[in-house]
Design an enzyme around this catalytic site. Sequence first.
Site, PDB file in Angstrom:
ATOM      1  N   HIS B  49      20.475 -15.817  21.302  1.00  0.00           N
ATOM      2  CA  HIS B  49      21.489 -14.799  21.571  1.00  0.00           C
ATOM      3  C   HIS B  49      22.679 -15.472  22.234  1.00  0.00           C
ATOM      4  O   HIS B  49      22.509 -16.381  23.045  1.00  0.00           O
ATOM      5  CB  HIS B  49      20.939 -13.738  22.524  1.00  0.00           C
ATOM      6  N   ILE B 333      10.691 -14.266  32.739  1.00  0.00           N
ATOM      7  CA  ILE B 333      11.594 -14.825  31.725  1.00  0.00           C
ATOM      8  C   ILE B 333      11.363 -14.085  30.412  1.00  0.00           C
ATOM      9  O   ILE B 333      10.752 -14.600  29.473  1.00  0.00           O
ATOM     10  CB  ILE B 333      11.375 -16.353  31.554  1.00  0.00           C
TER      11      ILE B 333
HETATM   12  C1  FAD Z   1       8.509  -9.918  20.963  1.00  0.00           C
HETATM   13  C2  FAD Z   1       9.412 -10.891  21.652  1.00  0.00           C
HETATM   14  C3  FAD Z   1      10.674 -11.186  21.125  1.00  0.00           C
HETATM   15  C4  FAD Z   1      11.521 -12.068  21.785  1.00  0.00           C
HETATM   16  N1  FAD Z   1      12.697 -12.428  21.187  1.00  0.00           N
HETATM   17  C5  FAD Z   1      13.500 -13.335  21.805  1.00  0.00           C
HETATM   18  C6  FAD Z   1      14.680 -13.801  21.189  1.00  0.00           C
HETATM   19  O1  FAD Z   1      14.957 -13.491  20.037  1.00  0.00           O
HETATM   20  N2  FAD Z   1      15.512 -14.613  21.882  1.00  0.00           N
HETATM   21  C7  FAD Z   1      15.207 -15.017  23.136  1.00  0.00           C
HETATM   22  O2  FAD Z   1      16.028 -15.722  23.711  1.00  0.00           O
HETATM   23  N3  FAD Z   1      14.059 -14.645  23.733  1.00  0.00           N
HETATM   24  C8  FAD Z   1      13.205 -13.829  23.089  1.00  0.00           C
HETATM   25  N4  FAD Z   1      12.033 -13.452  23.674  1.00  0.00           N
HETATM   26  C9  FAD Z   1      11.723 -13.981  24.975  1.00  0.00           C
HETATM   27  C10 FAD Z   1      11.172 -15.385  24.920  1.00  0.00           C
HETATM   28  O3  FAD Z   1      10.166 -15.495  23.944  1.00  0.00           O
HETATM   29  C11 FAD Z   1      10.600 -15.731  26.285  1.00  0.00           C
HETATM   30  O4  FAD Z   1      11.571 -15.466  27.234  1.00  0.00           O
HETATM   31  C12 FAD Z   1      10.233 -17.199  26.403  1.00  0.00           C
HETATM   32  O5  FAD Z   1       9.455 -17.638  25.310  1.00  0.00           O
HETATM   33  C13 FAD Z   1       9.494 -17.409  27.694  1.00  0.00           C
HETATM   34  O6  FAD Z   1       9.096 -18.747  27.790  1.00  0.00           O
HETATM   35  P1  FAD Z   1       8.214 -19.220  28.986  1.00  0.00           P
HETATM   36  O7  FAD Z   1       8.047 -20.674  28.801  1.00  0.00           O
HETATM   37  O8  FAD Z   1       8.799 -18.748  30.241  1.00  0.00           O
HETATM   38  O9  FAD Z   1       6.855 -18.447  28.814  1.00  0.00           O
HETATM   39  P2  FAD Z   1       5.630 -18.753  27.817  1.00  0.00           P
HETATM   40  O10 FAD Z   1       6.093 -19.294  26.531  1.00  0.00           O
HETATM   41  O11 FAD Z   1       4.795 -17.549  27.792  1.00  0.00           O
HETATM   42  O12 FAD Z   1       4.874 -19.926  28.536  1.00  0.00           O
HETATM   43  C14 FAD Z   1       4.057 -19.732  29.642  1.00  0.00           C
HETATM   44  C15 FAD Z   1       2.947 -20.729  29.591  1.00  0.00           C
HETATM   45  O13 FAD Z   1       2.222 -20.687  30.795  1.00  0.00           O
HETATM   46  C16 FAD Z   1       0.872 -20.948  30.516  1.00  0.00           C
HETATM   47  N5  FAD Z   1       0.032 -20.460  31.604  1.00  0.00           N
HETATM   48  C17 FAD Z   1      -0.182 -19.181  31.966  1.00  0.00           C
HETATM   49  N6  FAD Z   1      -1.047 -19.131  33.004  1.00  0.00           N
HETATM   50  C18 FAD Z   1      -1.386 -20.404  33.292  1.00  0.00           C
HETATM   51  C19 FAD Z   1      -2.254 -21.008  34.239  1.00  0.00           C
HETATM   52  N7  FAD Z   1      -2.950 -20.283  35.101  1.00  0.00           N
HETATM   53  N8  FAD Z   1      -2.375 -22.358  34.254  1.00  0.00           N
HETATM   54  C20 FAD Z   1      -1.691 -23.123  33.355  1.00  0.00           C
HETATM   55  N9  FAD Z   1      -0.859 -22.593  32.443  1.00  0.00           N
HETATM   56  C21 FAD Z   1      -0.709 -21.256  32.407  1.00  0.00           C
HETATM   57  C22 FAD Z   1       0.657 -20.209  29.223  1.00  0.00           C
HETATM   58  O14 FAD Z   1      -0.454 -20.724  28.507  1.00  0.00           O
HETATM   59  C23 FAD Z   1       1.972 -20.437  28.484  1.00  0.00           C
HETATM   60  O15 FAD Z   1       1.909 -21.562  27.591  1.00  0.00           O
HETATM   61  C24 FAD Z   1      11.146 -12.618  23.022  1.00  0.00           C
HETATM   62  C25 FAD Z   1       9.867 -12.345  23.517  1.00  0.00           C
HETATM   63  C26 FAD Z   1       8.984 -11.546  22.821  1.00  0.00           C
HETATM   64  C27 FAD Z   1       7.598 -11.394  23.287  1.00  0.00           C
END
Ligand code: FAD
Lengths: 417, 474
Positions: B49, B333
């Site tokens: 985005h 996030i």
């Molecule tokens: C349906 C949907 C549509 C979306 N569309 C968009 C989009 O088009 N554009 C955009 O910018 N964003 C979008 N988002 C948001 C985006 O996907 C997320 O903001 C982003 O992927 C978050 O990344 P993250 O690394 O913070 O979390 P995650 O990718 O969830 O990573 C978190 C990690 O932490 C690990 N973890 C959890 N607990 C533990 C533990 N106790 N010990 C060790 N590891 C652990 C998990 O295994 C996971 O790998 C969307 C989200 C969804 C669900």
Amino acid sequence: MRNYQAVIIGGGSAGLAAAVTLKQKGIEDILVLEKDGEAGGILNQCIHNGFGLQTFKEQLSGPAYAERFEDQAEQLNVEIKLNTMVTGLNAQRQITYVNPDEGYVTISADAVILAVGCYERSRGAVEIPGERPSGIYTAGQAQRYLNIDGYLVGKKVFILGSGDIGLIMARRMTLEGAKVYGVAELMPYSNGLPRNMKQCLEDFGIPLYLSHTVTKIYGHDRLEGIDIAKVGPDRKPVPGSEIHFDVDTLLLSVGLIPENHLGDEAGIEMDPRTRGPVVDESYMTGIRGIFACGNGLHVHDLVDFVSLQAARAAEGAARYIREGEPEGRTVNTAAGENVLYVVPGKIHTDNVPGHTEFFFRVRKPMDDAVLTVRAGSKVIRTVRKKKLIPSEMERLLLTQKQLTGLEGDLVIEVREN
Amino acid sequence: MYDVVIIGAGITGTMLARDLSRYKLKVALIDKENDIADGATMANSAIVHTGYDPEDGTLKALLNPEGARIYDTLLDDLGCRYRTAGAYIAACGPEEEAHLDVLADRADRRGIPYEWLTGDEARRNEPNLNDQVTKVLNFYTTKIIYPWEVAIACAEVAVGNGVELYLNSPCTGIDKTESGYTVHTPEHDFETKLIVNAAGVCADQINAMVGKPRFEMRPKKGEYFVIDNNVHYVDHIIFPVPSAKGKGVLAVPTVYGNTLIGPNSDYIASTTDTGSSFQGLDYVRTNIVRIMKNAPLNRSIRNFAGLRPSSSVSDFIIEEAADAPGFVNAASIESPGLASAPAVSKYIIENILRDKLEWTENPDAVMTRERPVVMAELSEEERAEMIRKNPLYGRIICRCEQISEGEIVDCIRRPCGAHTVKGVKKRVRPGMGRCQGGFCEPRVLAILARELNISPLDVVLDSKASRILCQENR
Ligand SMILES: Cc1cc2nc3c(=O)[nH]c(=O)nc-3n(C[C@H](O)[C@H](O)[C@H](O)COP(=O)(O)OP(=O)(O)OC[C@H]3O[C@@H](n4cnc5c(N)ncnc54)[C@H](O)[C@@H]3O)c2cc1C
Ligand SMILES: Cc1cc2nc3c(=O)[nH]c(=O)nc-3n(C[C@H](O)[C@H](O)[C@H](O)COP(=O)(O)OP(=O)(O)OC[C@H]3O[C@@H](n4cnc5c(N)ncnc54)[C@H](O)[C@@H]3O)c2cc1C
């Protein structure tokens, strides 16, 4: 660029039969392209008996049936390139293939025969809600793991869909020591051949749940269980009718779809009902010099008809190579009442080359029905049919005389008496 | 003693790991799953985005436009596939058109380019746009990416520069020590000065191991249909006008020519349930018609669902926990978390970690990644050359996506390489096509067993317990 008289894409039963017929008709300069390491196609993993009753009047296993054609092809010096994937086809009949020895190569052909087979509908295509653990396979995939690679995929099995591969796998896995808890079929009737229903389910006491579907998948890592539920007339699950099974394996036998990647690329018109190309009585597609047959054209339940159809396609191709395109008017064929599809999708009505055989399937089981073939309002043929079921492909012959000079779409319809 | 332990190897954690790897720091990146990017980063709309949507004054409004700008060069640096598809926000009638003005105003102030189209103009480019659509705002610099590819690329860079990656390592507890913290996982304990909590939907649980979180995670599920790539449905990303419920049901082209249709948005009580449901998919089915016609849902090859790491706070939470010095949250996030990730990482380093560590650049650090060989992207001559050098590039394993054995072997042998069937699928795509692995999965499994020198029985789909085969047959 090397030009061949004919190139056959796919070395399964359709491709092999087409190659043999071309040679027999004196078309010498031909090539078969097969992506796998051996010819025979899907037959290689069908180690059960039940092939060739029509063609050879005996019960052969899939590989044995394929071998008969492979032997003939070898005797006739058919050139087959194995491990060779066709990656491109265009309307000028240029074919690009790739293999480890030659890399990417483009060739052309006076005639191309598509004999590419089909693929299995997957979980995504049938929309089963729930998690996505391991333990869910298409029936053909589990069959390959077992019959080619030598591994059983699981011990506690449920099967969704009553397609033949699923039924055959129900028996096969039972014999290998797995417990098959049942088969659920969305429709109120089975989609498998009657002989498979009997020999694969009834004989082993495996229950068949008609008008049922899988409504939930459990398990985050490996499959732990499923729910099935009854479906109403709208085919939606009826709340409260769920039955739970603790299983580690779910096989999907929910339909086969002609592989039409290459046909699409060449711009061949597809029939939305068969999901294969629209062909005429010589099995030529809408693009001059490109022919199609076998499961890549429409899904067959008996290999004998695949071989038969492939031979006809090869005859059509041989004629095309020698004499060019058939001339004259064509009419479309159409699936009328209670009919799912009709192949070929169009036929010539001037210079009809001889008898034409039509393949079709009915939409629902019917006892005692009348089959009518008409062109416009003119009835050409009626046949009384004792028993019609969707899982068995029907065939119908029309003579040269019946087809010559027809006006309007040729419609096949079936009415219950 | 580690300088930083990052918990969570999604886009947030891997991006930060890469940026930290520029410096002489001892960093561990840990994740509970058996591969990188198995959380929200694996299941989303994959859109960068441009940043017109977040409300003024939020962290999202600060970080999303900047993240999108960093991606302009970062994606090439990381050898990641993307396409500048452009995003149509489609309004039906005066009320919705008024909302477009609000978005355009924000875009003006944030320096985000756009153009106006009438409904008819938009329909000329996108014939499947509904006839009710009267006006369209086109954010034509909006990109689509392969989100997990970006995370994997970041992890590869980070690991190449010395970051230690620990998979299958759930953080099970954190103890305060004199100089920082001990992070416990079943197999290792990590002594560290600082912790960054990038644990997605589990971020509140991690925070609770050191203190009282000021937020509670409230995962919101989003479900999709994936449409076969032989159906050409849209070129642009097509959005309805956003509402309080979120961005609505969209049609999104993917970088490999599929179309995603979804998502819905439902709060759920679980942090692991990524199952799809009849109701969820029905919602998608009935809501896509607001802006689109002819939705080819009958050509779906797969459904999937992702969990948005949403929380009780409606903005990103990127801050040191008040009651736990040295413990930094990168939590809540939710969307646009993907688009913001490069800026989130920068923000953490510059605004939070800056004074807590020594920052000496590592002269040997390589911040870029060469793109792996993708045969389909090469010219004829290049392909011929590749196959001459290694015939495995001429053996096609996946017939739907035309992927060679050479590419599969490469992705297994790379740093942070694939060691599961899904890992191969994420990296080079066999099984992503219309047969969903029906043909190629047995072949991919055999290649994995050979390359990893393990029994086929020990090859898993994804998690360690997700075995595919059960026993040898006699
Ligand atoms: C349906 C949907 C549509 C979306 N569309 C968009 C989009 O088009 N554009 C955009 O910018 N964003 C979008 N988002 C948001 C985006 O996907 C997320 O903001 C982003 O992927 C978050 O990344 P993250 O690394 O913070 O979390 P995650 O990718 O969830 O990573 C978190 C990690 O932490 C690990 N973890 C959890 N607990 C533990 C533990 N106790 N010990 C060790 N590891 C652990 C998990 O295994 C996971 O790998 C969307 C989200 C969804 C669900
Ligand atoms: C599991 C199963 C059980 C069956 N059981 C019975 C039975 O009991 N009795 C019976 O009579 N019939 C049975 N049938 C039906 C019958 O055997 C098949 O319909 C028939 O074998 C199909 O032949 P085909 O050549 O059209 O397709 P296939 O056998 O699938 O052959 C197609 C070939 O084309 C190749 N190919 C595809 N694309 C390309 C490309 N791009 N480049 C190069 N090569 C390509 C494939 O590798 C394959 O070898 C069964 C079918 C199945 C699937």
